[in-house]
Design an enzyme around this catalytic site. Sequence first.
Site, short mmCIF file in Angstrom:
data_model
loop_
_atom_site.label_atom_id
_atom_site.label_comp_id
_atom_site.label_asym_id
_atom_site.label_seq_id
_atom_site.Cartn_x
_atom_site.Cartn_y
_atom_site.Cartn_z
N CYS A 135 46.80 41.63 35.10
CA CYS A 135 47.89 41.51 36.06
C CYS A 135 49.15 42.14 35.47
CB CYS A 135 48.21 40.05 36.38
SG CYS A 135 46.78 39.01 36.72
N HIS A 147 52.51 44.16 36.77
CA HIS A 147 53.53 43.18 37.18
C HIS A 147 54.36 42.62 36.03
CE1 HIS A 147 52.17 42.91 41.32
NE2 HIS A 147 50.95 42.67 40.94
N ARG A 177 45.49 37.37 48.78
CA ARG A 177 46.33 38.28 48.01
C ARG A 177 45.75 38.50 46.60
NH1 ARG A 177 49.09 42.36 48.39
NH2 ARG A 177 47.72 42.90 46.69
N CYS A 180 44.24 41.79 44.64
CA CYS A 180 44.76 42.30 43.36
C CYS A 180 43.62 42.43 42.35
CB CYS A 180 45.91 41.44 42.84
SG CYS A 180 47.52 41.96 43.49
#
Lengths: 266, 200
Positions: free
Chosen positions: A175, A179, A223, A227
């Site tokens: 992630c 991010h 969501r 991802c």
Amino acid sequence: MRQKIIAAAIAAAAVVAAPQALASEELNFDAYRQMLADGNPAELFEMEGEELWTTARGPKNATLEKCDLGLGANVVVGAAAQMPRYFADTDKVQDLESRLMHCMDALQGIPSAEIINGSFLKGERAKVAALVAYVVGQSKGKPIQVDLAHPKMKEMYAMGEKTFYYRTGAMDFACSSCHSQDGKRIRATSLPNITTSKGAAEGWGSWPAYRVSNSQFWTMQHRLWDCFRQQRTAEPVFGSDVTIALSTFMAGKGNGHEAVWPGVKR
Amino acid sequence: MKKALLLAPLALFASVAMASDLDAKVAEMMKSSFKANGIASLDRQVQDEVQKACSSPTQPDAATMKRLEEAQLATVKWPEAGNYTGGDWQEGARIAISGRGLTWTDKTPDNNGGGCYNCHAMDPKEVSAGTIGPSLEGYGRIRGNSEEIVKYTWGKLWNAKAYNACSDMPRNGFGKILTETQIRHVMAYLFDPASPVNKQ
């Protein structure tokens, strides 16, 4: 009532779907916001969810009015802002979706397996999404307030944080690859920096959301699933620990900031 | 005092033990929370050496980085007959633009894009470029085409971790994202004077 909701949903979808043909990459967000000012299409899902909450369904022909989202049976106002949370009755940390799934199973007799093995936007999983819309709608403008005191919450948070940095899959992504820096973009899409409290709140607190690009209502489970797809991992199981851990991390990190759900997204 | 001194290392030991306990739990969760779907099999959930070393907010010490980079460099397949840049830049453009491939909704593990524009600016005329990586606008024009730079770029495209073990850039050749022929096309896109990357 149902008929009316569906008709309204179709009308709303038609309104927002039209500009999509222009250029999905360079959407004029202000124009959308303007267009949606009269009503976020997510409200239609909120209405459907509210109706589902009080409708007797499932093999046990029961409503969800005995469902405890952490603040007591049938207390919906403010509940979403405090989730995920530790529930003593299941001895588990649950996010809103897994908690709803538990209530549907325990109260209505709708087997969780049907939801876990189902698909997004379909069947009982779509019902969960509508219920999510209703419940988060009752926490509009509330600050995220997740209680991390319980040891199981602490552990989930710590596991979520580690997972956030866990690189794996065909492209070595975690992630954090997408991010963990301020002001970064994938193509024209801005990415929140989830390692900051503000960025975590921005990411966590704007889902579930109505997506104008495909006229669909997506929950946070949905969501995260997408991802992970972009991250090129195997497919995460609906409501599995990894989704709860990441949710606990993001919500906990975002504590104190206002949530804007249900959001409107590209 | 004596007691505190005795307890301190114990506490330290406990927290270290808990941390590695947690790592093991996370590694287990990264398998048990997932299911295989099409080409996205469960072996994707197991980390290799580089992935494991680069899974925290801070990267490993310099010596470890160097050791990892040397091991990654050894995986680079250098091009047949030294043909680094003889590809077709137009093909290269298509590969750089396409971000598709290797998800569980893709039917085949082949014919992937490089997704370069997800992270890099390349053709100055393309406004919708990502910013996770540095701008590559004017790459060949600015860097020239010395053997050193051409070789480095091939190596970077084949295995980005050979030059920065914890790079956010995928390992295109090593990870079977792109084929040797595709990498040669992308090289042409970066170096060919006729490529829009090198136009102002």
